[in-house]
Design a protein around this motif. Structure first.
Motif: not given
Length: 116
Positions: A82-88
């Protein structure tokens, strides 16, 4: 029925995590994270299954301690993703489930320590 529900829930968490990881891109940073998350998320279920056949209360508590440790690790790797911006939406669901599983196993362990 409660235990079977938890067995199903843990199994589904492992499978859902594996399916989610298939959707992420292939790169060096995620390769390591995926490997670690695959190990920890499936270990939650495998160790909980083992706990169901524990030979003593102490053995059960030890196995639950391992389950909690693996659930915490799974939550950590999901937070990294999530912190690496792979959000879903799926990632948010897995994060929530991993938090809830941590709380459940923490409570089981606390109860077992009070009884033992």
């Amino acid at each position: 029925m409660k235990e079977n529900n938890l067995l199903d829930r843990i199994f589904n968490f492992s499978v859902d995590t594996l399916k989610f990881l298939r959707t992420l891109p292939l790169n060096d940073e995620l390769k390591v994270i995926k490997y670690q998350l695959i190990k920890s998320s499936t270990s939650v279920g495998a160790n909980y299954e083992e706990s169901q056949g524990a030979s003593s209360k102490a053995d059960f508590n030890n196995k639950i301690r391992i389950v909690l440790r693996e659930a915490r690790e799974s939550n950590y790797w999901l937070r990294i993703i999530s912190a690496l911006d792979y959000k879903s939406d799926k990632l948010q669901t897995l994060l929530q489930e991993s938090k809830e599983l941590k709380n459940i196993f923490g409570a089981i362990l606390l109860k077992g320590n009070k009884e033992g």
